[in-house]
Scaffold this active site. Sequence first.
Site, PDB file in Angstrom:
ATOM      1  N   GLY A   1      69.119  47.987  54.586  1.00 32.30           N
ATOM      2  CA  GLY A   1      68.736  47.091  55.659  1.00 32.30           C
ATOM      3  C   GLY A   1      67.279  47.239  56.059  1.00 32.30           C
TER       4      GLY A   1
ATOM      5  N   TYR B   1      71.569  42.097  50.451  1.00 32.54           N
ATOM      6  CA  TYR B   1      72.986  42.333  50.703  1.00 32.54           C
ATOM      7  C   TYR B   1      73.204  42.616  52.189  1.00 32.54           C
ATOM      8  CZ  TYR B   1      77.451  45.000  50.620  1.00 32.54           C
ATOM      9  OH  TYR B   1      78.702  45.490  50.868  1.00 32.54           O
ATOM     10  N   THR B   2      72.626  43.715  52.697  1.00 36.26           N
ATOM     11  CA  THR B   2      72.900  44.126  54.077  1.00 36.26           C
ATOM     12  C   THR B   2      72.537  43.045  55.083  1.00 36.26           C
ATOM     13  OG1 THR B   2      72.588  46.445  53.489  1.00 36.26           O
ATOM     14  CG2 THR B   2      72.417  45.887  55.829  1.00 36.26           C
TER      15      THR B   2
ATOM     16  N   SER C   1      72.634  55.562  43.009  1.00 32.88           N
ATOM     17  CA  SER C   1      73.505  55.629  44.178  1.00 32.88           C
ATOM     18  C   SER C   1      73.551  57.067  44.679  1.00 32.88           C
ATOM     19  CB  SER C   1      74.923  55.177  43.831  1.00 32.88           C
ATOM     20  OG  SER C   1      75.803  55.461  44.894  1.00 32.88           O
TER      21      SER C   1
ATOM     22  N   GLY D   1      65.854  45.806  52.417  1.00 32.52           N
ATOM     23  CA  GLY D   1      65.339  45.264  53.664  1.00 32.52           C
ATOM     24  C   GLY D   1      64.958  43.807  53.642  1.00 32.52           C
TER      25      GLY D   1
ATOM     26  N   ALA E   1      79.387  48.032  41.433  1.00 35.79           N
ATOM     27  CA  ALA E   1      79.383  48.682  40.149  1.00 35.79           C
ATOM     28  C   ALA E   1      80.795  48.828  39.566  1.00 35.79           C
ATOM     29  CB  ALA E   1      78.730  50.064  40.244  1.00 35.79           C
TER      30      ALA E   1
ATOM     31  N   PHE F   1      81.396  54.282  44.514  1.00 31.53           N
ATOM     32  CA  PHE F   1      81.792  53.500  43.334  1.00 31.53           C
ATOM     33  C   PHE F   1      83.290  53.183  43.340  1.00 31.53           C
ATOM     34  CE2 PHE F   1      78.189  54.830  40.157  1.00 31.53           C
ATOM     35  CZ  PHE F   1      77.305  54.018  40.835  1.00 31.53           C
TER      36      PHE F   1
ATOM     37  N   GLY G   1      77.333  45.381  44.941  1.00 32.47           N
ATOM     38  CA  GLY G   1      77.979  46.043  46.055  1.00 32.47           C
ATOM     39  C   GLY G   1      78.703  45.091  46.979  1.00 32.47           C
TER      40      GLY G   1
ATOM     41  N   ASN H   1      75.917  58.283  46.474  1.00 32.00           N
ATOM     42  CA  ASN H   1      77.278  58.581  46.908  1.00 32.00           C
ATOM     43  C   ASN H   1      78.187  59.137  45.826  1.00 32.00           C
ATOM     44  OD1 ASN H   1      76.735  57.632  49.569  1.00 32.00           O
ATOM     45  ND2 ASN H   1      76.829  55.533  48.756  1.00 32.00           N
ATOM     46  N   THR H   2      77.659  59.335  44.631  1.00 29.04           N
ATOM     47  CA  THR H   2      78.371  60.040  43.568  1.00 29.04           C
ATOM     48  C   THR H   2      77.587  61.305  43.273  1.00 29.04           C
ATOM     49  OG1 THR H   2      79.291  58.009  42.612  1.00 29.04           O
ATOM     50  CG2 THR H   2      79.175  59.940  41.185  1.00 29.04           C
TER      51      THR H   2
ATOM     52  N   ASN I   1      76.418  53.338  53.906  1.00 26.98           N
ATOM     53  CA  ASN I   1      77.678  53.359  53.167  1.00 26.98           C
ATOM     54  C   ASN I   1      77.764  54.615  52.322  1.00 26.98           C
ATOM     55  OD1 ASN I   1      77.859  52.857  50.026  1.00 26.98           O
ATOM     56  ND2 ASN I   1      76.022  51.782  50.728  1.00 26.98           N
TER      57      ASN I   1
ATOM     58  N   ASN J   1      67.450  51.121  45.327  1.00 26.66           N
ATOM     59  CA  ASN J   1      68.774  51.333  45.901  1.00 26.66           C
ATOM     60  C   ASN J   1      68.611  51.806  47.347  1.00 26.66           C
ATOM     61  OD1 ASN J   1      71.627  51.853  46.086  1.00 26.66           O
ATOM     62  ND2 ASN J   1      71.645  52.300  43.897  1.00 26.66           N
TER      63      ASN J   1
ATOM     64  N   LYS K   1      68.111  50.529  37.779  1.00 24.08           N
ATOM     65  CA  LYS K   1      68.002  50.536  39.246  1.00 24.08           C
ATOM     66  C   LYS K   1      67.656  51.935  39.723  1.00 24.08           C
ATOM     67  CE  LYS K   1      70.176  48.639  43.391  1.00 24.08           C
ATOM     68  NZ  LYS K   1      71.313  47.835  43.886  1.00 24.08           N
TER      69      LYS K   1
END
Length: 352
Positions: free
Chosen positions: A260, A310-311, A172, A289, A85, A114, A62, A174-175, A110, A239, A210
């Site tokens: 986070g 990441y975050t 994810s 986190g 991805a 994708f 990401g 978001n899809t 977010n 995730n 994942k």
Amino acid sequence: MNLFERAGMVLLRRMDPEAAHGLALQALRAGAAAAPGLVTSARLRTQVAGLNLPNPVGLAAGFDKNATALQGLSRAGFGFVEVGAATPRPQPGNPRPRLFRLTEDAAAINRFGFNNDGMEAIAGRLATRPRDLVLGLNLGANKDSPDRAADFAAVLARCGALVEFATVNVSSPNTEKLRDLQGKAALSALLAGVMAERDGLERPIPVFLKIAPDLDTAALEDVAEVALESGVSGVIATNTTLSRVGLRSRHAGEAGGLSGQPLFERATRVLAQLSTLTEGRLPLIGVGGVGSAEQAYEKIRAGASAVQLYTALVYGGLGLGAEIARGLDELLARDGFANVADAVGTGRTAWT
């Protein structure tokens, strides 16, 4: 973090979050970002699913969706890096704004969806990647695909020879309906196709699964069973979450996946439960986190063989991965562990 990096962080936090992310990638490409180089020691070196890692602190998928900053990331101190991805065809993702800082919560939401350049463009960049980097690719499916399960296998077939590992991302939020693929029957069928493609590679690579942090006990038991039966090399837990419990930021109501600090406890409990269910037969990678050496250590003691972040980079800068790796080395030494592998799972009961 030095004075230059602190000034850069102040600037980035004043920008739109997605624009700031793009600027961070540009800094990596230009060689203007933190570059601590290799961080390793006898305690930190470890093997996960056959991958020889200089340290167990990785960059999660990401951050570099399109594999455009690999040279800079190879010098950022991470033990391994995951990009993507990637989907078979390019897609723009969801409309902007789609990334929100939750500063009061040290978190982000977010709903990218994708967004990426597609597997052909990404494969071209992977072909010229640094060879001293343990690199993985997160596999995705196109939003409008008539056969999303086949999309994962297609990306692996195209890019598998160019990376050290791949991750099947069915978690994810978001899809639309992507998380439905975590159901037992759908997941079994999807992984069968991916693993058949993996076995056909000239150099078969480890494949990770994942998962989401929002699975109930029964669903987590199903995931563990399928993972063990399918032949995947390990599980990445977890995730982003759809939960909004305890948030203080004005952006708390935004749609999308939360990452986070608020995710740490939820994700670590799922990790520990999965460690118990798989009885140590599959390596686990702990995500969610991780923002300090102490949190990385806690994930490892809960059952993770390695961790990703990441975050936390939004708040700690691009040098945070190296800082966490060095701090983890000190914690392992403090507690008398000769190697990080010896610490895996030693504190699992505190989370189950």
